[in-house]
Design a protein around this motif. Structure first.
Motif, PDB file in Angstrom:
ATOM      1  N   CYS A  67       0.845  -1.206   0.000  1.00 44.10           N
ATOM      2  CA  CYS A  67       0.000   0.000   0.000  1.00 44.10           C
ATOM      3  C   CYS A  67       0.877   1.251   0.000  1.00 44.10           C
ATOM      4  O   CYS A  67       2.009   1.233   0.498  1.00 44.10           O
ATOM      5  CB  CYS A  67      -0.986   0.017   1.171  1.00 44.10           C
ATOM      6  SG  CYS A  67      -0.262   0.109   2.809  1.00 44.10           S
ATOM      7  N   PHE A  87      -3.575   3.822  -1.805  1.00 46.98           N
ATOM      8  CA  PHE A  87      -3.605   2.909  -2.943  1.00 46.98           C
ATOM      9  C   PHE A  87      -3.177   1.535  -2.431  1.00 46.98           C
ATOM     10  O   PHE A  87      -2.136   1.401  -1.780  1.00 46.98           O
ATOM     11  CB  PHE A  87      -2.631   3.369  -4.032  1.00 46.98           C
ATOM     12  CG  PHE A  87      -2.892   4.758  -4.538  1.00 46.98           C
ATOM     13  CD1 PHE A  87      -3.900   4.991  -5.457  1.00 46.98           C
ATOM     14  CD2 PHE A  87      -2.139   5.830  -4.092  1.00 46.98           C
ATOM     15  CE1 PHE A  87      -4.160   6.274  -5.931  1.00 46.98           C
ATOM     16  CE2 PHE A  87      -2.376   7.118  -4.556  1.00 46.98           C
ATOM     17  CZ  PHE A  87      -3.392   7.337  -5.475  1.00 46.98           C
ATOM     18  N   GLN A  93      -0.934  -2.583 -10.191  1.00 47.91           N
ATOM     19  CA  GLN A  93      -2.042  -1.657 -10.334  1.00 47.91           C
ATOM     20  C   GLN A  93      -1.928  -0.487  -9.361  1.00 47.91           C
ATOM     21  O   GLN A  93      -2.190   0.657  -9.732  1.00 47.91           O
ATOM     22  CB  GLN A  93      -3.380  -2.375 -10.128  1.00 47.91           C
ATOM     23  CG  GLN A  93      -4.590  -1.502 -10.440  1.00 47.91           C
ATOM     24  CD  GLN A  93      -4.571  -0.966 -11.866  1.00 47.91           C
ATOM     25  OE1 GLN A  93      -4.452  -1.749 -12.813  1.00 47.91           O
ATOM     26  NE2 GLN A  93      -4.662   0.350 -12.037  1.00 47.91           N
ATOM     27  N   LEU A  94      -1.530  -0.748  -8.117  1.00 50.10           N
ATOM     28  CA  LEU A  94      -1.418   0.366  -7.170  1.00 50.10           C
ATOM     29  C   LEU A  94      -0.293   1.318  -7.588  1.00 50.10           C
ATOM     30  O   LEU A  94      -0.392   2.539  -7.390  1.00 50.10           O
ATOM     31  CB  LEU A  94      -1.252  -0.133  -5.731  1.00 50.10           C
ATOM     32  CG  LEU A  94       0.048  -0.739  -5.234  1.00 50.10           C
ATOM     33  CD1 LEU A  94       1.043   0.322  -4.774  1.00 50.10           C
ATOM     34  CD2 LEU A  94      -0.228  -1.686  -4.068  1.00 50.10           C
ATOM     35  N   LEU A  96       0.564   1.853 -10.757  1.00 48.78           N
ATOM     36  CA  LEU A  96       0.007   2.611 -11.881  1.00 48.78           C
ATOM     37  C   LEU A  96      -0.918   3.716 -11.381  1.00 48.78           C
ATOM     38  O   LEU A  96      -0.910   4.831 -11.912  1.00 48.78           O
ATOM     39  CB  LEU A  96      -0.744   1.666 -12.825  1.00 48.78           C
ATOM     40  CG  LEU A  96       0.121   0.750 -13.692  1.00 48.78           C
ATOM     41  CD1 LEU A  96      -0.743  -0.320 -14.373  1.00 48.78           C
ATOM     42  CD2 LEU A  96       0.885   1.559 -14.737  1.00 48.78           C
ATOM     43  N   ASP A  97      -1.715   3.416 -10.369  1.00 52.37           N
ATOM     44  CA  ASP A  97      -2.620   4.423  -9.812  1.00 52.37           C
ATOM     45  C   ASP A  97      -1.838   5.565  -9.171  1.00 52.37           C
ATOM     46  O   ASP A  97      -2.196   6.744  -9.314  1.00 52.37           O
ATOM     47  CB  ASP A  97      -3.558   3.784  -8.784  1.00 52.37           C
ATOM     48  CG  ASP A  97      -4.547   2.815  -9.407  1.00 52.37           C
ATOM     49  OD1 ASP A  97      -4.769   2.900 -10.636  1.00 52.37           O
ATOM     50  OD2 ASP A  97      -5.096   1.965  -8.680  1.00 52.37           O
ATOM     51  N   PHE A  98      -0.762   5.225  -8.462  1.00 47.97           N
ATOM     52  CA  PHE A  98       0.071   6.253  -7.843  1.00 47.97           C
ATOM     53  C   PHE A  98       0.772   7.088  -8.913  1.00 47.97           C
ATOM     54  O   PHE A  98       0.853   8.323  -8.808  1.00 47.97           O
ATOM     55  CB  PHE A  98       1.093   5.606  -6.920  1.00 47.97           C
ATOM     56  CG  PHE A  98       2.017   6.581  -6.252  1.00 47.97           C
ATOM     57  CD1 PHE A  98       1.545   7.479  -5.307  1.00 47.97           C
ATOM     58  CD2 PHE A  98       3.368   6.603  -6.561  1.00 47.97           C
ATOM     59  CE1 PHE A  98       2.403   8.386  -4.677  1.00 47.97           C
ATOM     60  CE2 PHE A  98       4.232   7.493  -5.948  1.00 47.97           C
ATOM     61  CZ  PHE A  98       3.743   8.384  -5.005  1.00 47.97           C
ATOM     62  N   LYS A  99       1.274   6.436  -9.945  1.00 48.18           N
ATOM     63  CA  LYS A  99       1.912   7.159 -11.054  1.00 48.18           C
ATOM     64  C   LYS A  99       0.922   8.125 -11.698  1.00 48.18           C
ATOM     65  O   LYS A  99       1.274   9.273 -12.022  1.00 48.18           O
ATOM     66  CB  LYS A  99       2.428   6.161 -12.092  1.00 48.18           C
ATOM     67  CG  LYS A  99       2.875   6.794 -13.415  1.00 48.18           C
ATOM     68  CD  LYS A  99       3.354   5.735 -14.388  1.00 48.18           C
ATOM     69  CE  LYS A  99       3.406   6.264 -15.825  1.00 48.18           C
ATOM     70  NZ  LYS A  99       4.278   7.432 -15.974  1.00 48.18           N
ATOM     71  N   ASN A 100      -0.307   7.687 -11.873  1.00 44.41           N
ATOM     72  CA  ASN A 100      -1.323   8.546 -12.477  1.00 44.41           C
ATOM     73  C   ASN A 100      -1.563   9.790 -11.623  1.00 44.41           C
ATOM     74  O   ASN A 100      -1.736  10.904 -12.152  1.00 44.41           O
ATOM     75  CB  ASN A 100      -2.630   7.771 -12.658  1.00 44.41           C
ATOM     76  CG  ASN A 100      -3.701   8.602 -13.326  1.00 44.41           C
ATOM     77  OD1 ASN A 100      -3.555   9.061 -14.458  1.00 44.41           O
ATOM     78  ND2 ASN A 100      -4.810   8.818 -12.623  1.00 44.41           N
ATOM     79  N   LEU A 101      -1.568   9.611 -10.301  1.00 50.00           N
ATOM     80  CA  LEU A 101      -1.718  10.769  -9.406  1.00 50.00           C
ATOM     81  C   LEU A 101      -0.582  11.758  -9.617  1.00 50.00           C
ATOM     82  O   LEU A 101      -0.808  12.968  -9.744  1.00 50.00           O
ATOM     83  CB  LEU A 101      -1.747  10.292  -7.953  1.00 50.00           C
ATOM     84  CG  LEU A 101      -1.708  11.401  -6.894  1.00 50.00           C
ATOM     85  CD1 LEU A 101      -3.000  12.202  -6.895  1.00 50.00           C
ATOM     86  CD2 LEU A 101      -1.430  10.822  -5.511  1.00 50.00           C
TER      87      LEU A 101
END
Length: 237
Positions: A67, A87, A93-94, A96-101
């Motif tokens: 996380c 995340f 996936q987490l 990728l989500d953090f990178k997107n942020l």
């Protein structure tokens, strides 16, 4: 200098990590041998490589992130709030989500990332795991070619050193001496592996990780000689 940084330009964060697999015997023979070599200095002759495997989460080559908790200030006039979210789930996936942020909300030069011991642990660990998963490193974590003063990272442990490179101060100790509520009131880092693999209680780990993130923000406020956040100002989103 710290007073010149707008609080709403900082993303505070903390990560929790565990060994990539639960047990040493789940590793293939090559990885077992590489772990034996990698861990030899730390474990010395006190433990076998298998006995020491519970500590594998501290190395990005043998661990994984379960996380990433992030927190940020929202300033409106004379009022402030601190919003924290996490995340979690499958590691790629987490990440990728953090990178997107970072790519969508933290691309500007004046925006910074802040963690406790982040320069030695959190930031490089995230970047290494991204490379392992074939994820392009976001600008805020890509240090290639950057001069030291161009690195957009704050580290509360480094700030506390005041140039003393021999000093290591844990988050728990720093919150204690600064009068900040301890984030270690339930579990600490040494227990995360067991809570994840044996208890299978990711919610407990998320709560712990978010408390660490809040603690980093509180420490930063104390460094600026500002009032600590109260419970009403902290929002979990």
């Amino acid at each position: 200098m710290l007073q010149r940084i707008s609080l709403d330009k900082i993303l505070f964060l903390d990560i929790e990590t565990v060994p990539e697999v639960e047990n040493f015997d789940e590793l293939d023979a090559t990885t077992q041998k590489l772990w034996e070599l990698k861990s030899a200095y730390q474990r010395k002759e006190e433990f076998s490589a298998e006995e020491f495997y519970n500590n594998a989460g501290i190395w990005a080559e043998f661990g994984k992130i379960i996380c990433i908790s992030v927190g940020y200030f929202v300033l409106k006039g004379d009022t402030r709030s601190f919003r924290v979210t996490t995340f979690y789930g499958e590691e790629k996936q987490l990440l990728l989500d953090f990178k997107n942020l970072l790519d969508t909300h933290y691309q500007h030069p004046q925006q910074l990332l802040c963690a406790h011991n982040g320069k030695e642990f959190d930031f490089p660990y995230i970047a290494r795991r991204m490379i392992i998963h074939g994820i392009q490193i976001p600008y805020k974590l890509n240090l290639f070619g950057k001069k030291p003063w161009e690195v957009p990272h704050l580290d509360t442990m480094e700030l506390w050193k005041f140039g003393d490179f021999k000093n290591y101060t844990s988050l728990k100790l720093l919150t204690h001496i600064l009068g900040i509520p301890s984030p270690k009131d339930d579990i600490d880092g040494s227990e995360v592996r067991a809570v994840f693999y044996e208890e299978k209680n990711i919610d407990r780990i998320i709560t712990y990780c978010e408390k660490d993130t809040i603690a980093v923000a509180q420490i930063f406020l104390r460094f600026r000689n500002e009032e600590l956040l109260n419970d009403d100002e902290i929002l979990h989103v």
